[in-house]
Design a protein around this motif. Structure first.
Motif, PDB file in Angstrom:
ATOM      1  N   LEU A  78       0.823  -1.209   0.000  1.00 17.50           N
ATOM      2  CA  LEU A  78       0.000   0.000   0.000  1.00 17.50           C
ATOM      3  C   LEU A  78       0.856   1.258   0.000  1.00 17.50           C
ATOM      4  CD1 LEU A  78      -3.179   0.415   0.248  1.00 17.50           C
ATOM      5  CD2 LEU A  78      -2.676   1.150   2.563  1.00 17.50           C
ATOM      6  N   LEU A  79       1.863   1.299   0.883  1.00 17.51           N
ATOM      7  CA  LEU A  79       2.701   2.494   1.005  1.00 17.51           C
ATOM      8  C   LEU A  79       3.599   2.681  -0.217  1.00 17.51           C
ATOM      9  CD1 LEU A  79       3.662   2.289   4.788  1.00 17.51           C
ATOM     10  CD2 LEU A  79       2.014   3.808   3.699  1.00 17.51           C
ATOM     11  N   ASN A  80       4.000   1.575  -0.842  1.00 20.13           N
ATOM     12  CA  ASN A  80       4.802   1.661  -2.063  1.00 20.13           C
ATOM     13  C   ASN A  80       4.002   2.342  -3.178  1.00 20.13           C
ATOM     14  OD1 ASN A  80       7.142   1.114  -3.666  1.00 20.13           O
ATOM     15  ND2 ASN A  80       6.044  -0.581  -4.601  1.00 20.13           N
ATOM     16  N   LYS A  81       2.740   1.925  -3.313  1.00 17.47           N
ATOM     17  CA  LYS A  81       1.858   2.540  -4.299  1.00 17.47           C
ATOM     18  C   LYS A  81       1.519   3.976  -3.896  1.00 17.47           C
ATOM     19  CE  LYS A  81      -1.354   2.727  -7.598  1.00 17.47           C
ATOM     20  NZ  LYS A  81      -1.001   2.836  -9.026  1.00 17.47           N
ATOM     21  N   GLY A  82       1.234   4.184  -2.601  1.00 17.23           N
ATOM     22  CA  GLY A  82       0.885   5.511  -2.098  1.00 17.23           C
ATOM     23  C   GLY A  82       2.016   6.506  -2.266  1.00 17.23           C
ATOM     24  N   GLY A  83       3.252   6.044  -2.089  1.00 16.28           N
ATOM     25  CA  GLY A  83       4.418   6.916  -2.257  1.00 16.28           C
ATOM     26  C   GLY A  83       4.505   7.483  -3.666  1.00 16.28           C
ATOM     27  N   LYS A  84       4.216   6.639  -4.650  1.00 18.74           N
ATOM     28  CA  LYS A  84       4.244   7.084  -6.054  1.00 18.74           C
ATOM     29  C   LYS A  84       3.129   8.098  -6.324  1.00 18.74           C
ATOM     30  CE  LYS A  84       6.258   2.727  -7.658  1.00 18.74           C
ATOM     31  NZ  LYS A  84       6.012   1.451  -8.356  1.00 18.74           N
ATOM     32  N   LEU A  85       1.953   7.849  -5.721  1.00 19.90           N
ATOM     33  CA  LEU A  85       0.823   8.761  -5.928  1.00 19.90           C
ATOM     34  C   LEU A  85       1.114  10.137  -5.325  1.00 19.90           C
ATOM     35  CD1 LEU A  85      -2.207   6.370  -5.227  1.00 19.90           C
ATOM     36  CD2 LEU A  85      -1.553   7.352  -7.427  1.00 19.90           C
ATOM     37  N   PHE A  86       1.704  10.154  -4.129  1.00 20.16           N
ATOM     38  CA  PHE A  86       1.999  11.434  -3.484  1.00 20.16           C
ATOM     39  C   PHE A  86       3.175  12.152  -4.139  1.00 20.16           C
ATOM     40  CE2 PHE A  86      -0.696   9.857  -0.022  1.00 20.16           C
ATOM     41  CZ  PHE A  86      -1.444  11.001   0.221  1.00 20.16           C
ATOM     42  N   ASN A  88      -4.389  23.581 -11.803  1.00 15.64           N
ATOM     43  CA  ASN A  88      -5.093  23.432 -10.528  1.00 15.64           C
ATOM     44  C   ASN A  88      -5.948  22.164 -10.514  1.00 15.64           C
ATOM     45  OD1 ASN A  88      -5.699  24.325  -7.939  1.00 15.64           O
ATOM     46  ND2 ASN A  88      -7.448  25.532  -8.603  1.00 15.64           N
ATOM     47  N   MET A  89      -6.616  21.902 -11.653  1.00 18.63           N
ATOM     48  CA  MET A  89      -7.468  20.718 -11.769  1.00 18.63           C
ATOM     49  C   MET A  89      -6.628  19.438 -11.712  1.00 18.63           C
ATOM     50  SD  MET A  89     -10.375  19.954 -14.652  1.00 18.63           S
ATOM     51  CE  MET A  89     -11.098  21.563 -14.354  1.00 18.63           C
ATOM     52  N   ASN A  90      -5.452  19.467 -12.361  1.00 14.55           N
ATOM     53  CA  ASN A  90      -4.556  18.301 -12.312  1.00 14.55           C
ATOM     54  C   ASN A  90      -4.102  18.006 -10.891  1.00 14.55           C
ATOM     55  OD1 ASN A  90      -4.659  17.826 -15.059  1.00 14.55           O
ATOM     56  ND2 ASN A  90      -2.868  19.097 -15.521  1.00 14.55           N
ATOM     57  N   LEU A  91      -3.802  19.079 -10.130  1.00 15.00           N
ATOM     58  CA  LEU A  91      -3.399  18.914  -8.735  1.00 15.00           C
ATOM     59  C   LEU A  91      -4.551  18.317  -7.916  1.00 15.00           C
ATOM     60  CD1 LEU A  91      -1.539  19.353  -6.284  1.00 15.00           C
ATOM     61  CD2 LEU A  91      -2.384  21.710  -6.165  1.00 15.00           C
ATOM     62  N   GLN A  92      -5.752  18.831  -8.135  1.00 16.90           N
ATOM     63  CA  GLN A  92      -6.915  18.326  -7.405  1.00 16.90           C
ATOM     64  C   GLN A  92      -7.148  16.837  -7.698  1.00 16.90           C
ATOM     65  OE1 GLN A  92     -10.731  19.397  -8.892  1.00 16.90           O
ATOM     66  NE2 GLN A  92     -11.727  19.387  -6.909  1.00 16.90           N
ATOM     67  N   GLU A  93      -7.091  16.467  -8.980  1.00 13.72           N
ATOM     68  CA  GLU A  93      -7.343  15.073  -9.369  1.00 13.72           C
ATOM     69  C   GLU A  93      -6.315  14.133  -8.772  1.00 13.72           C
ATOM     70  OE1 GLU A  93      -7.433  15.214 -13.607  1.00 13.72           O
ATOM     71  OE2 GLU A  93      -9.463  16.057 -13.710  1.00 13.72           O
ATOM     72  N   ARG A  94      -5.028  14.539  -8.817  1.00 19.03           N
ATOM     73  CA  ARG A  94      -3.964  13.696  -8.263  1.00 19.03           C
ATOM     74  C   ARG A  94      -4.106  13.550  -6.747  1.00 19.03           C
ATOM     75  NH1 ARG A  94      -0.855  10.583 -11.786  1.00 19.03           N
ATOM     76  NH2 ARG A  94      -0.582  11.727 -13.726  1.00 19.03           N
ATOM     77  N   THR A  95      -4.456  14.661  -6.082  1.00 17.19           N
ATOM     78  CA  THR A  95      -4.599  14.630  -4.622  1.00 17.19           C
ATOM     79  C   THR A  95      -5.766  13.749  -4.207  1.00 17.19           C
ATOM     80  OG1 THR A  95      -3.730  16.897  -4.506  1.00 17.19           O
ATOM     81  CG2 THR A  95      -4.841  16.067  -2.549  1.00 17.19           C
ATOM     82  N   VAL A  96      -6.894  13.911  -4.877  1.00 18.93           N
ATOM     83  CA  VAL A  96      -8.078  13.090  -4.575  1.00 18.93           C
ATOM     84  C   VAL A  96      -7.769  11.612  -4.792  1.00 18.93           C
ATOM     85  CG1 VAL A  96     -10.418  12.513  -5.354  1.00 18.93           C
ATOM     86  CG2 VAL A  96      -9.769  14.907  -5.011  1.00 18.93           C
ATOM     87  N   LYS A  97      -7.092  11.294  -5.893  1.00 20.25           N
ATOM     88  CA  LYS A  97      -6.742   9.902  -6.190  1.00 20.25           C
ATOM     89  C   LYS A  97      -5.834   9.320  -5.108  1.00 20.25           C
ATOM     90  CE  LYS A  97      -4.763   6.997  -9.850  1.00 20.25           C
ATOM     91  NZ  LYS A  97      -4.092   6.983 -11.170  1.00 20.25           N
ATOM     92  N   ALA A  98      -4.829  10.094  -4.682  1.00 25.06           N
ATOM     93  CA  ALA A  98      -3.895   9.623  -3.651  1.00 25.06           C
ATOM     94  C   ALA A  98      -4.604   9.424  -2.316  1.00 25.06           C
ATOM     95  CB  ALA A  98      -2.745  10.627  -3.497  1.00 25.06           C
ATOM     96  N   LEU A  99      -5.423  10.396  -1.925  1.00 27.87           N
ATOM     97  CA  LEU A  99      -6.103  10.307  -0.628  1.00 27.87           C
ATOM     98  C   LEU A  99      -7.147   9.190  -0.609  1.00 27.87           C
ATOM     99  CD1 LEU A  99      -6.553  14.098   0.242  1.00 27.87           C
ATOM    100  CD2 LEU A  99      -4.929  12.482   1.239  1.00 27.87           C
ATOM    101  N   ARG A 100      -7.854   9.012  -1.728  1.00 29.14           N
ATOM    102  CA  ARG A 100      -8.830   7.919  -1.792  1.00 29.14           C
ATOM    103  C   ARG A 100      -8.142   6.557  -1.649  1.00 29.14           C
ATOM    104  NH1 ARG A 100     -12.870   9.899  -6.690  1.00 29.14           N
ATOM    105  NH2 ARG A 100     -14.231  11.188  -5.384  1.00 29.14           N
TER     106      ARG A 100
END
Length: 278
Positions: free
Chosen positions: A168-176, A217-229
């Protein structure tokens, strides 16, 4: 090198963390003592004596936690202050060619958000990150001391949790990492916009700049939402696995009690270690 000047304070933070950890590992043993010798025997005096000892240890843990937080905050704040100062000094020394390689917004991100992430990491390292694995290992060891048969169930589940968290953290690290990259892009667009405001107005490029910022701004929002979800999956899955484990501990524990191999206090202590490991 940046932590070296504060090694004494970091050592103090780790010491108080260990004190807090030791108390936390001792409490289920004291609880088992209260249940077996006090509650089950209906001996109020033992309940009061060992309950007082538990309260005393809890106060020690509270004080240790306060000092640990103080020293961890001091180290992390001083550490980030020194890095920020060094980066600012380095930027002043860059040649024009070197400076042109870094957009202004990117440099701002490095000196604000990136250093903030390092500061938070340093604080969490001294407050929780070093404590968590020790609590898990200590909880397992103490479980085997209390009741080896029931502890075997925890010994099977905990490695599975580690594998799950690692993936999980390996995948999460890439997302963040992608989130940080998009944040850098937003700061770059905003920095360029503010620096060239006169030109933008002179050439009537306002709508273009608004659209450009909206995309970033939209790209940042989408990436953040994806990582947090994705990261929100962690706690429900962990709780599900550990609650199933607790159910099995209670089931096996009741069977052990009926056969005389375990008592109520030991089962409660093992369940308590399971919840602390969670």
């Amino acid at each position: 090198s940046y932590i070296h000047p504060y090694k004494l304070a970091a050592g103090c933070a780790l010491f108080f963390m260990l004190v807090e950890l030791i108390v936390e590992l001792l409490q289920p043993l004291l609880m088992a003592k209260i249940i077996n010798d006090g509650v089950m025997e209906q001996n109020l005096e033992i309940v009061m004596v060992w309950g007082g000892i538990m309260l005393f240890f809890s106060i020690i843990a509270l004080v240790a936690g306060i000092f640990n937080t103080f020293y961890a905050s001091h180290v992390s704040q001083s550490f980030s202050y020194d890095i920020r100062k060094s980066i600012f000094r380095k930027v002043q020394e860059l040649s024009y060619l070197q400076f042109s390689l870094f957009p202004a917004g990117s440099l701002i991100t490095r000196m604000t958000n990136d250093i903030q992430q390092l500061q938070n990491t340093m604080f969490m390292l001294l407050r929780i990150m070093a404590r968590a694995p020790l609590l898990i290992i200590g909880g397992l060891v103490m479980s085997f001391i209390v009741q080896p048969k029931l502890a075997l169930l925890l010994a099977v589940v905990v490695p599975l949790l580690f594998v799950f968290l690692f993936v999980l953290l390996n995948k999460g690290g890439k997302l963040f990492a992608a989130v940080q990259d998009k944040l850098d892009s937003v700061n770059n667009v905003m920095g360029e916009n503010l620096a060239g405001m006169k030109l933008i107005r002179a050439f009537l490029r306002r709508n273009y700049e608004v659209k450009r910022f909206k995309v970033a701004n939209m790209n940042l929002q989408e990436r953040t939402v994806k990582a947090l979800r994705f990261m929100e999956i962690t706690m429900p899955v962990l709780l599900l696995l550990m609650n199933i484990t607790v159910v099995f501990l209670l089931w096996f524990g009741s069977r052990e009690m009926l056969s005389g191999s375990a008592n109520v206090g030991e089962v409660v202590a093992i369940v308590n270690y399971a919840t602390r490991i969670t």
